[in-house]
Write a protein that holds these residues in place. Structure first.
Motif, PDB file in Angstrom:
ATOM      1  N   ILE A  87       0.732  -1.044   0.374  1.00 31.46           N
ATOM      2  CA  ILE A  87       0.192   0.113   0.180  1.00 31.46           C
ATOM      3  C   ILE A  87       0.972   1.337   0.117  1.00 31.46           C
ATOM      4  O   ILE A  87       0.612   2.051  -0.789  1.00 31.46           O
ATOM      5  N   VAL A  88       2.122   1.289   0.988  1.00 33.15           N
ATOM      6  CA  VAL A  88       2.976   2.280   1.200  1.00 33.15           C
ATOM      7  C   VAL A  88       3.257   2.193  -0.502  1.00 33.15           C
ATOM      8  O   VAL A  88       3.516   3.936  -1.488  1.00 33.15           O
ATOM      9  N   TYR A  89       4.280   1.759  -1.436  1.00 31.75           N
ATOM     10  CA  TYR A  89       4.339   1.831  -2.373  1.00 31.75           C
ATOM     11  C   TYR A  89       3.294   2.309  -4.201  1.00 31.75           C
ATOM     12  O   TYR A  89       3.424   2.953  -4.485  1.00 31.75           O
ATOM     13  N   PHE A  90       2.396   1.662  -2.996  1.00 33.42           N
ATOM     14  CA  PHE A  90       1.042   2.279  -4.485  1.00 33.42           C
ATOM     15  C   PHE A  90       0.486   3.771  -4.435  1.00 33.42           C
ATOM     16  O   PHE A  90       0.739   4.073  -4.988  1.00 33.42           O
ATOM     17  N   GLU A  91       0.892   3.580  -3.464  1.00 35.39           N
ATOM     18  CA  GLU A  91       0.239   5.235  -2.792  1.00 35.39           C
ATOM     19  C   GLU A  91       1.639   6.327  -3.273  1.00 35.39           C
ATOM     20  O   GLU A  91       0.645   7.046  -4.046  1.00 35.39           O
ATOM     21  N   ILE A  96       2.636   9.994  -7.622  1.00 37.88           N
ATOM     22  CA  ILE A  96       3.387  10.485  -8.630  1.00 37.88           C
ATOM     23  C   ILE A  96       2.942  10.307  -9.675  1.00 37.88           C
ATOM     24  O   ILE A  96       2.657  11.274 -10.934  1.00 37.88           O
ATOM     25  N   ALA A  97       2.031   9.121  -9.990  1.00 40.63           N
ATOM     26  CA  ALA A  97       1.626   9.070 -11.793  1.00 40.63           C
ATOM     27  C   ALA A  97       0.303  10.527 -11.615  1.00 40.63           C
ATOM     28  O   ALA A  97       0.390  10.723 -12.607  1.00 40.63           O
ATOM     29  N   VAL A 241       6.351   8.643 -21.081  1.00 39.92           N
ATOM     30  CA  VAL A 241       7.333   9.697 -20.011  1.00 39.92           C
ATOM     31  C   VAL A 241       7.613   9.404 -18.243  1.00 39.92           C
ATOM     32  O   VAL A 241       8.657   9.056 -17.895  1.00 39.92           O
ATOM     33  N   PHE A 242       6.370   8.268 -17.895  1.00 43.18           N
ATOM     34  CA  PHE A 242       6.371   7.882 -17.033  1.00 43.18           C
ATOM     35  C   PHE A 242       7.159   6.388 -16.540  1.00 43.18           C
ATOM     36  O   PHE A 242       7.491   6.239 -15.521  1.00 43.18           O
ATOM     37  N   ILE A 243       6.905   5.613 -17.178  1.00 45.64           N
ATOM     38  CA  ILE A 243       7.768   4.397 -17.836  1.00 45.64           C
ATOM     39  C   ILE A 243       8.744   4.701 -17.590  1.00 45.64           C
ATOM     40  O   ILE A 243       9.815   3.830 -16.948  1.00 45.64           O
ATOM     41  N   ILE A 244       9.670   5.929 -18.307  1.00 40.13           N
ATOM     42  CA  ILE A 244      10.642   5.480 -18.670  1.00 40.13           C
ATOM     43  C   ILE A 244      11.180   6.549 -17.422  1.00 40.13           C
ATOM     44  O   ILE A 244      12.675   6.121 -15.968  1.00 40.13           O
ATOM     45  N   VAL A 245      10.786   7.649 -17.166  1.00 41.31           N
ATOM     46  CA  VAL A 245      11.209   8.245 -15.681  1.00 41.31           C
ATOM     47  C   VAL A 245      10.923   7.648 -14.175  1.00 41.31           C
ATOM     48  O   VAL A 245      12.041   7.360 -13.177  1.00 41.31           O
ATOM     49  N   ALA A 246       9.698   7.553 -14.210  1.00 47.61           N
ATOM     50  CA  ALA A 246       9.345   6.853 -11.874  1.00 47.61           C
ATOM     51  C   ALA A 246       9.779   5.639 -12.348  1.00 47.61           C
ATOM     52  O   ALA A 246      10.211   5.719 -11.296  1.00 47.61           O
ATOM     53  N   LEU A 247       9.498   4.762 -13.768  1.00 48.63           N
ATOM     54  CA  LEU A 247       9.024   3.010 -13.370  1.00 48.63           C
ATOM     55  C   LEU A 247      11.255   2.589 -13.598  1.00 48.63           C
ATOM     56  O   LEU A 247      11.256   2.220 -12.954  1.00 48.63           O
ATOM     57  N   GLY A 248      11.539   3.533 -14.547  1.00 46.41           N
ATOM     58  CA  GLY A 248      12.620   3.497 -14.699  1.00 46.41           C
ATOM     59  C   GLY A 248      13.699   3.943 -13.664  1.00 46.41           C
ATOM     60  O   GLY A 248      14.656   2.880 -12.974  1.00 46.41           O
ATOM     61  N   VAL A 249      13.538   4.191 -11.911  1.00 46.79           N
ATOM     62  CA  VAL A 249      14.135   4.613 -11.063  1.00 46.79           C
ATOM     63  C   VAL A 249      13.536   3.927  -9.989  1.00 46.79           C
ATOM     64  O   VAL A 249      14.689   3.546  -9.509  1.00 46.79           O
ATOM     65  N   ASP A 312      -0.981   3.060 -12.500  1.00 44.16           N
ATOM     66  CA  ASP A 312      -0.062   3.751 -13.085  1.00 44.16           C
ATOM     67  C   ASP A 312      -0.958   5.071 -14.054  1.00 44.16           C
ATOM     68  O   ASP A 312      -1.462   5.802 -13.973  1.00 44.16           O
ATOM     69  N   GLY A 313      -1.085   3.466 -15.331  1.00 41.52           N
ATOM     70  CA  GLY A 313      -1.972   4.050 -16.502  1.00 41.52           C
ATOM     71  C   GLY A 313      -3.089   4.746 -15.875  1.00 41.52           C
ATOM     72  O   GLY A 313      -3.527   5.661 -16.487  1.00 41.52           O
ATOM     73  N   THR A 314      -4.296   4.163 -15.155  1.00 38.52           N
ATOM     74  CA  THR A 314      -5.220   4.285 -15.285  1.00 38.52           C
ATOM     75  C   THR A 314      -4.949   6.139 -14.332  1.00 38.52           C
ATOM     76  O   THR A 314      -5.972   7.290 -14.978  1.00 38.52           O
ATOM     77  N   CYS A 315      -3.788   6.457 -12.888  1.00 37.08           N
ATOM     78  CA  CYS A 315      -4.300   7.039 -12.728  1.00 37.08           C
ATOM     79  C   CYS A 315      -4.039   8.587 -13.942  1.00 37.08           C
ATOM     80  O   CYS A 315      -4.257   9.698 -13.673  1.00 37.08           O
ATOM     81  N   LEU A 316      -2.938   8.000 -14.702  1.00 43.19           N
ATOM     82  CA  LEU A 316      -2.184   8.972 -15.698  1.00 43.19           C
ATOM     83  C   LEU A 316      -3.396  10.017 -16.546  1.00 43.19           C
ATOM     84  O   LEU A 316      -3.697  10.914 -17.005  1.00 43.19           O
TER      85      LEU A 316
END
Length: 432
Positions: A87-91, A96-97, A241-249, A312-316
């Motif tokens: 839940i912490v990770y998901f939030e 961020i998304a 951008v989200f996949i590269i930046v957020a998930l990439g990190v 994440d995609g749904t949030c975007l």
């Protein structure tokens, strides 16, 4: 097996592919809207019917996947620990998304200049899909999460109430142990049946897309379609951008290559893009993540939970389309109101299970909760929702794959050596 599935899909006639049929249906809808706008506006019920058919499946899908995932964890204490970490990770990731989505739509401004009059939009088709509430404030909202009756949450289709019941039932089945196994197996069978129903209904997507885009073009003209195209292009860019930046990190922090992970689940991504539903590859994702070295109990909990909490995609999508509709209807959204929208989206985005159409229903519910953006304006994006789903669903899938590996590593339930060997192609991933 995944390769065999993809090969079989490649052998299919191109005109039998669902996404091709959707594009053809949309082209026909556009043509009808341009040449016969009066007739096109009467096609709206086709889109409404498709949304209603999808909406009836949201509650049982959430219940079955979430309860089944929790019940497969034998240790109650560990269930709570893994769930808390998840839940912490998901939030964090969904926040961020949402922020990235809001920044992108404010910079691109795809709805500026459309000047849509909300009064000209028929609201009767949208009212059945949302629950209007006069309750304002944090406390009334929390109380509304608890349903009046057990069956009431399913009857009313309240997503958060269904999630509440699912979590409680999942923990109860864990405590029952072997005595609850027959019910767990029954829920698993019910989930498979519901997924099959989803597959049947999704073939009506071309009809729904035809009716929706025909109504949009017939009602608002080709200029509106141009603005929708700008929204679509901007949304695809935002997902990348989200996949590269957020998930990439996150991937780099966990010590694996995001590119190699995407290559590893490429077959599932192709199926996901073609069907615009991440639910269609849920069983395969569980097997593949176990084969990567993630412990089975962690995968069984994180993946189903992530399908409701880590979209994440749904949030975007929700962030981008909400502000887009405000721009299109000239609804003022200053910084304070966008922060309020962000807080609402943090709640409403949870539970939008990875089925095409669910995000649209949640979008309508979100607009109702804001009280400022006209709910009727969701009709503007119904026609391109299917195409937007072809970006948001694979984003959801990659996000949940990364989340499972990250939480498994956090829980020390990850064979990092095997993860590296499988992603590098040095070890064949044996999957059940």
């Amino acid at each position: 097996m995944t390769t065999l599935i993809i090969e079989k899909q490649r052998m299919r006639a191109w005109w039998k592919e669902l996404w091709v049929q959707v594009l053809i249906a949309m082209a026909l809808g556009i043509a009808l809207g341009v040449f016969h706008p009066d007739l096109a506006t009467r096609m709206q019920p086709l889109g409404d019917a498709f949304i209603k058919a999808i909406r009836m499946l949201i509650a049982p899908i959430i219940f079955c996947t979430l309860v089944h995932g929790i019940a497969h964890m034998a240790d109650v204490a560990r269930v709570g620990r893994v769930a808390l970490k998840a839940i912490v990770y998901f939030e964090i990731m969904t926040t961020i998304a949402l922020i990235i989505g809001l920044i992108a739509v404010n910079l691109l401004k795809p709805g500026a200049g459309m000047n849509i009059d909300p009064a000209a939009i028929n609201t009767s088709a949208i009212e059945p899909y949302i629950k209007q509430t006069a309750a304002v404030g944090f406390s009334p909202f929390l109380l509304n999460i608890i349903p009046g009756t057990f069956a009431g949450a399913f009857a009313e289709g309240n997503i958060l109430q269904v999630l509440f019941i699912s979590v409680i039932c999942g923990f109860a089945l864990v405590q029952l142990g072997e005595r609850g196994k027959p019910l767990v197996d029954l829920i698993d069978i019910a989930a498979k049946m519901i997924f099959a129903v989803v597959g049947i209904i999704m073939w009506a997507a071309p009809i729904g897309a035809f009716g929706a885009i025909a109504f949009t073009v017939g009602k608002f003209g080709v200029g509106a379609l141009a603005s929708l195209g700008k929204l679509l292009a901007g949304f695809y860019f935002t997902c990348v951008v989200f996949i590269i930046v957020a998930l990439g990190v996150v991937a780099r922090f966990c010590g694996f290559s995001l590119v190699k992970l995407i290559r590893y689940i490429w077959g599932e991504l192709l199926i996901c893009i073609a069907t615009t539903s991440s639910e269609t590859v849920l069983p395969r994702m569980i097997s593949k993540l176990e084969a990567l070295g993630c412990e089975r109990s962690v995968v069984g909990l994180v993946i189903p939970t992530g399908y409701s909490f880590n979209l994440d995609g749904t949030c975007l999508y929700l962030a981008a389309t909400s502000v887009f509709l405000a721009q299109a209807t000239n609804t003022p959204l200053d910084l304070e109101r966008q922060v309020a929208l962000l807080l609402i989206l943090l709640v409403t985005s949870k539970g939008a299970a990875g089925v095409a159409g669910a995000a649209f229903v949640v979008l309508a519910a979100t607009l109702a909760a804001t009280g400022s953006i006209p709910v009727a304006s969701v009709a503007l994006v119904l026609g391109i929702h299917r195409l937007m789903s072809q970006a948001l669903t694979p984003t959801n899938l990659v996000g949940n794959a990364v989340a499972t590996i990250a939480i498994a590593k956090w829980e020390r339930a990850l064979d990092e050596g095997r993860l590296k060997r499988v992603l590098d192609g040095e070890t064949t991933a044996a999957m059940t």
